[in-house]
Design a protein around this motif. Structure first.
Motif, PDB file in Angstrom:
ATOM      1  N   ALA A 213       0.814  -1.226   0.000  1.00  0.00           N
ATOM      2  CA  ALA A 213       0.000   0.000   0.000  1.00  0.00           C
ATOM      3  C   ALA A 213       0.843   1.269   0.000  1.00  0.00           C
ATOM      4  O   ALA A 213       0.405   2.322   0.474  1.00  0.00           O
ATOM      5  N   ILE A 214       2.053   1.185  -0.518  1.00  0.00           N
ATOM      6  CA  ILE A 214       2.899   2.376  -0.630  1.00  0.00           C
ATOM      7  C   ILE A 214       2.500   3.163  -1.871  1.00  0.00           C
ATOM      8  O   ILE A 214       2.543   4.391  -1.893  1.00  0.00           O
ATOM      9  N   ILE A 215       2.114   2.452  -2.921  1.00  0.00           N
ATOM     10  CA  ILE A 215       1.520   3.087  -4.099  1.00  0.00           C
ATOM     11  C   ILE A 215       0.194   2.391  -4.394  1.00  0.00           C
ATOM     12  O   ILE A 215      -0.052   1.288  -3.913  1.00  0.00           O
ATOM     13  N   GLU A 216      -0.654   3.037  -5.195  1.00  0.00           N
ATOM     14  CA  GLU A 216      -1.949   2.450  -5.521  1.00  0.00           C
ATOM     15  C   GLU A 216      -1.787   1.370  -6.585  1.00  0.00           C
ATOM     16  O   GLU A 216      -1.013   1.507  -7.531  1.00  0.00           O
ATOM     17  N   GLU A 217      -2.517   0.281  -6.425  1.00  0.00           N
ATOM     18  CA  GLU A 217      -2.447  -0.848  -7.355  1.00  0.00           C
ATOM     19  C   GLU A 217      -2.715  -0.402  -8.797  1.00  0.00           C
ATOM     20  O   GLU A 217      -2.027  -0.827  -9.732  1.00  0.00           O
ATOM     21  N   GLY A 218      -3.697   0.460  -8.958  1.00  0.00           N
ATOM     22  CA  GLY A 218      -4.069   0.876 -10.300  1.00  0.00           C
ATOM     23  C   GLY A 218      -3.103   1.846 -10.963  1.00  0.00           C
ATOM     24  O   GLY A 218      -3.252   2.161 -12.143  1.00  0.00           O
ATOM     25  N   ARG A 219      -2.115   2.334 -10.213  1.00  0.00           N
ATOM     26  CA  ARG A 219      -1.183   3.323 -10.768  1.00  0.00           C
ATOM     27  C   ARG A 219       0.174   2.717 -11.115  1.00  0.00           C
ATOM     28  O   ARG A 219       1.104   3.442 -11.485  1.00  0.00           O
ATOM     29  N   LYS A 220       0.335   1.398 -10.985  1.00  0.00           N
ATOM     30  CA  LYS A 220       1.640   0.780 -11.223  1.00  0.00           C
ATOM     31  C   LYS A 220       2.161   1.085 -12.619  1.00  0.00           C
ATOM     32  O   LYS A 220       3.292   1.565 -12.773  1.00  0.00           O
TER      33      LYS A 220
ATOM     34  N   ASN B 205      13.588   9.050 -17.526  1.00  0.00           N
ATOM     35  CA  ASN B 205      14.914   8.416 -17.561  1.00  0.00           C
ATOM     36  C   ASN B 205      15.426   8.138 -16.143  1.00  0.00           C
ATOM     37  O   ASN B 205      16.595   8.354 -15.831  1.00  0.00           O
ATOM     38  N   LYS B 206      14.529   7.668 -15.272  1.00  0.00           N
ATOM     39  CA  LYS B 206      14.875   7.345 -13.890  1.00  0.00           C
ATOM     40  C   LYS B 206      14.364   5.957 -13.554  1.00  0.00           C
ATOM     41  O   LYS B 206      13.464   5.431 -14.208  1.00  0.00           O
ATOM     42  N   SER B 207      14.945   5.377 -12.505  1.00  0.00           N
ATOM     43  CA  SER B 207      14.410   4.114 -11.999  1.00  0.00           C
ATOM     44  C   SER B 207      13.139   4.414 -11.210  1.00  0.00           C
ATOM     45  O   SER B 207      12.862   5.566 -10.845  1.00  0.00           O
ATOM     46  N   LEU B 208      12.359   3.365 -10.936  1.00  0.00           N
ATOM     47  CA  LEU B 208      11.119   3.571 -10.176  1.00  0.00           C
ATOM     48  C   LEU B 208      11.430   4.095  -8.778  1.00  0.00           C
ATOM     49  O   LEU B 208      10.716   4.954  -8.255  1.00  0.00           O
ATOM     50  N   THR B 209      12.483   3.568  -8.169  1.00  0.00           N
ATOM     51  CA  THR B 209      12.863   4.036  -6.827  1.00  0.00           C
ATOM     52  C   THR B 209      13.149   5.533  -6.847  1.00  0.00           C
ATOM     53  O   THR B 209      12.650   6.286  -5.999  1.00  0.00           O
ATOM     54  N   GLU B 210      13.965   5.985  -7.812  1.00  0.00           N
ATOM     55  CA  GLU B 210      14.300   7.410  -7.905  1.00  0.00           C
ATOM     56  C   GLU B 210      13.040   8.238  -8.108  1.00  0.00           C
ATOM     57  O   GLU B 210      12.875   9.297  -7.474  1.00  0.00           O
ATOM     58  N   TYR B 211      12.152   7.757  -8.970  1.00  0.00           N
ATOM     59  CA  TYR B 211      10.954   8.534  -9.282  1.00  0.00           C
ATOM     60  C   TYR B 211      10.025   8.630  -8.073  1.00  0.00           C
ATOM     61  O   TYR B 211       9.511   9.706  -7.753  1.00  0.00           O
ATOM     62  N   VAL B 212       9.821   7.520  -7.395  1.00  0.00           N
ATOM     63  CA  VAL B 212       8.929   7.504  -6.227  1.00  0.00           C
ATOM     64  C   VAL B 212       9.469   8.406  -5.120  1.00  0.00           C
ATOM     65  O   VAL B 212       8.721   9.162  -4.478  1.00  0.00           O
ATOM     66  N   LEU B 213      10.795   8.366  -4.909  1.00  0.00           N
ATOM     67  CA  LEU B 213      11.397   9.222  -3.885  1.00  0.00           C
ATOM     68  C   LEU B 213      11.323  10.692  -4.293  1.00  0.00           C
ATOM     69  O   LEU B 213      11.059  11.566  -3.461  1.00  0.00           O
ATOM     70  N   GLU B 214      11.566  10.957  -5.568  1.00  0.00           N
ATOM     71  CA  GLU B 214      11.526  12.332  -6.065  1.00  0.00           C
ATOM     72  C   GLU B 214      10.134  12.929  -5.927  1.00  0.00           C
ATOM     73  O   GLU B 214       9.979  14.115  -5.602  1.00  0.00           O
ATOM     74  N   GLN B 215       9.095  12.084  -6.151  1.00  0.00           N
ATOM     75  CA  GLN B 215       7.714  12.550  -6.042  1.00  0.00           C
ATOM     76  C   GLN B 215       7.198  12.503  -4.598  1.00  0.00           C
ATOM     77  O   GLN B 215       6.038  12.820  -4.342  1.00  0.00           O
TER      78      GLN B 215
ATOM     79  N   MET C 285       6.463  10.019  -2.704  1.00  0.00           N
ATOM     80  CA  MET C 285       5.391   9.055  -2.473  1.00  0.00           C
ATOM     81  C   MET C 285       5.749   8.085  -1.352  1.00  0.00           C
ATOM     82  O   MET C 285       4.874   7.404  -0.824  1.00  0.00           O
ATOM     83  N   ALA C 286       7.036   8.008  -1.040  1.00  0.00           N
ATOM     84  CA  ALA C 286       7.486   7.085   0.009  1.00  0.00           C
ATOM     85  C   ALA C 286       8.862   7.520   0.488  1.00  0.00           C
ATOM     86  O   ALA C 286       9.548   8.314  -0.162  1.00  0.00           O
ATOM     87  N   THR C 287       9.282   6.976   1.627  1.00  0.00           N
ATOM     88  CA  THR C 287      10.630   7.224   2.137  1.00  0.00           C
ATOM     89  C   THR C 287      11.529   6.049   1.766  1.00  0.00           C
ATOM     90  O   THR C 287      11.049   4.962   1.418  1.00  0.00           O
ATOM     91  N   GLU C 288      12.830   6.267   1.859  1.00  0.00           N
ATOM     92  CA  GLU C 288      13.772   5.176   1.596  1.00  0.00           C
ATOM     93  C   GLU C 288      13.531   4.020   2.572  1.00  0.00           C
ATOM     94  O   GLU C 288      13.595   2.846   2.191  1.00  0.00           O
ATOM     95  N   GLU C 289      13.260   4.359   3.832  1.00  0.00           N
ATOM     96  CA  GLU C 289      13.050   3.321   4.855  1.00  0.00           C
ATOM     97  C   GLU C 289      11.849   2.442   4.501  1.00  0.00           C
ATOM     98  O   GLU C 289      11.894   1.216   4.661  1.00  0.00           O
ATOM     99  N   ALA C 290      10.775   3.081   3.998  1.00  0.00           N
ATOM    100  CA  ALA C 290       9.573   2.315   3.653  1.00  0.00           C
ATOM    101  C   ALA C 290       9.838   1.372   2.480  1.00  0.00           C
ATOM    102  O   ALA C 290       9.404   0.204   2.490  1.00  0.00           O
TER     103      ALA C 290
END
Length: 571
Positions: free
Chosen positions: A16-23, A34-44, A46-51
């Motif tokens: 539940a860190i991101i919505e299922e329908g938004r994958k 031109n980023k990895s998903l981790t970079e993009y999620v952190l940049e936006q 949406m989550a912390t590194e710890e999570a």
């Protein structure tokens, strides 16, 4: 990372860190950026590194680790080369017996782990982190000189270093200044400043005093980058240390001074040229790094366009005449001329140079240092050189009418002469010699090639960003209609650990060559202007600096911003 990103998206949705329908939407957005998903999620945010680490660690059954809080293990780091660690995004954490603990961002990449296993010779125990955290710590882990300097600067700022007395500007205690400059923290700091500059590929170190602080900057690839600086109270001691190394007068702070020193590194000795300048808040010091490792390059390897290289090679193969390289300070003229001289060095040739200063020594070449205080000017040195039976003469710079006339006469009497001028482009160089007082017919008779040179920064190939320019933009830049119709993809700077988040890594030369022929010689004799000379040269196929720059933009070697900044439009 594409395969892992899909797995990561499923894990983050499950927790539940991101919505299922938004994958799919997030995966596409990350790819577009031109980023990895981790970079993009952190940049936006949406989550912390710890999570992210916690969710992946639970699903992959791996222990998590906070790499920012670990103490770096030098023995473990030594087992994995920096290039390998960066390529596979792994961080050596600790070594116990034959087991090497490594932090990984992609636990599914078993091939990379196999390579690290072979390189290190150890059994691996992976622990989980994120690529963002690993990149961040790798910079600190392998950039030891900067890390040491940062620690030392922090100690000084906290008062843990030796307290140094402030000297009054008008009354300097030479003994106290010398003692302070020899204290352990000062010696270590200056050594670290120099070591990091060499490792970073810097051409200059700037140490600048302000009212309440000191700023340290390195010039890397033509741009200044700020680095950790000592506290203000350490400034005079640092300057005194550099002066002692350069055999300068530490008691004199009211006038500029120039000197040099040499330091021994594991693979080579490097010379450093020092210049001090009194400012209102203390002395500024600029240290030029004279690394000869870049001066031994072949002319073929400098990166010139095929036509420019052919023109230059034809000119230096001539028996006599004048070859001129023009451009502003720092445009690579010296490197080009040294490479040309190295190309023709042989036992049968007597080659002599007159320079101010002699920056790099060349085996088999007689090099003369200008000393204007002693009366040894470019003109005087050149007169003496012509009595030394030379075949080829390199004049560091043509600065005045006297030097220009002697160089021209040398070229007309059977010598091959290399020199430099400060002009904007190749055609202007011809009229500049005429403006200096050299007769038109002499210029037309002796000059065989004029080249204008600039340096542009290379785009970092790891992080450069593609985009499609608009047709009207490309037309303004000077691209051909054929190039515009092809709808090319060009690139701009990104930013990653490899390029210190600048987006550029290294530089490449742009060379505009103007070989003289009968038509051009006739125009020069008639007193043709620089505009007329350029118009005729373009009709004969001359490639301008702007045109060469645009070709490199289309290849993805550099950015359009770089080319527009340093070249003039052709129209």
């Amino acid at each position: 990372m594409a395969k892992f990103d899909k797995k990561l998206a499923a894990i983050l949705a499950k927790h539940a860190i991101i919505e299922e329908g938004r994958k799919d939407e997030l995966l596409a957005a990350a790819e577009q950026a031109n980023k990895s998903l981790t970079e993009y999620v952190l940049e936006q945010r949406m989550a912390t590194e710890e999570a992210i680490i916690g969710a992946v660690a639970e699903e992959m059954n791996l222990p998590p680790i906070d790499v920012d809080k670990i103490e770096l293990d030098r023995e473990a780091l030594a087992l994995v080369p920096e290039e390998t660690a960066r390529r596979y995004q792994v961080l050596p954490v600790a070594k116990i017996g034959r087991t090497l603990t490594i932090a990984v961002a992609n636990p599914m990449d078993v091939f990379s782990q196999d390579d690290v296993n072979i390189v290190s010779g150890c059994d691996l125990m992976p622990v989980l982190s994120t690529e963002v955290a690993i990149k961040r710590v790798l910079q600190r882990a392998y950039d030891q000189p900067q890390a040491d300097m940062q620690n030392l600067v922090e100690q000084m700022a906290e008062g843990e270093a030796v307290e140094l007395a402030q000297e009054k500007e008008e009354q300097v205690d030479v003994n106290a200044a010398a003692a302070e400059s020899e204290s352990a923290p000062v010696i270590k700091l200056v050594n670290l400043l120099v070591t990091e500059a060499v490792k970073s590929g810097a051409s200059d170190i700037h140490i600048e005093p302000y009212e309440k602080r000191v700023r340290v900057r390195y010039r890397i690839d033509g741009a200044c980058v700020e680095r950790p600086a000592p506290p203000k109270k350490m400034h005079n001691a640092v300057v005194s240390r550099i002066k002692i190394m350069s055999n300068l007068n530490i008691a004199e702070r009211r006038v500029p001074q120039d000197g040099k020193f040499r330091m021994k590194f594991p693979d080579r000795d490097i010379d450093f040229r020092v210049s001090t300048l009194p400012l209102i808040h203390g002395e500024k010091v600029v240290v030029r790094v004279l690394d000869t490792s870049g001066q031994g390059r072949d002319l073929d390897s400098l990166g010139f366009e095929e036509k420019a290289l052919k023109d230059f090679q034809t000119a230096i193969d001539s028996a006599y005449g004048m070859v001129l390289v023009t451009g502003p300070t720092g445009s690579g003229k010296t490197t080009t001329l040294y490479s040309a001289v190295r190309k023709i060095v042989k036992v049968e040739e007597n080659i002599t140079t007159v320079e101010d200063p002699v920056e790099y020594t060349m085996e088999g070449v007689n090099q003369v240092q200008v000393n204007e205080k002693a009366g040894l000017t470019f003109a005087e040195a050149l007169r003496s050189i012509l009595r030394q039976d030379p075949d080829t003469v390199l004049v560091g710079e043509i600065r005045d009418k006297e030097t220009a006339e002697i160089a021209v006469k040398a070229a007309l009497t059977g010598h091959l002469v290399f020199s430099t001028l400060h002009t904007n482009d190749a055609p202007t160089t011809i009229t500049r010699l005429v403006d200096m007082g050299v007769d038109n017919y002499l210029v037309a008779s002796c000059v065989i090639l004029v080249s204008a040179q600039r340096l542009v920064r290379r785009l970092c190939q790891e992080c450069k960003k593609p985009y499609k320019p608009k047709p009207e933009e490309m037309r303004d830049w000077g691209m051909t209609e054929e190039e515009i119709a092809s709808q090319p993809t060009i690139h701009g700077p990104g930013g990653c650990q490899r390029c210190n988040n600048i987006g550029y890594k290294g530089r490449l030369p742009l060379l505009e060559t103007l070989p003289m022929n009968e038509a051009l010689r006739e125009l020069v004799v008639k007193g043709g202007s620089a505009v007329e000379i350029k118009r005729l040269a373009l009709s004969q196929g001359m490639m301008t600096l702007r045109r060469v720059g645009l070709l490199n933009v289309l290849r993805g070697t550099t950015s359009i911003q770089e080319v527009l900044n340093i070249t003039m439009p052709d129209r």
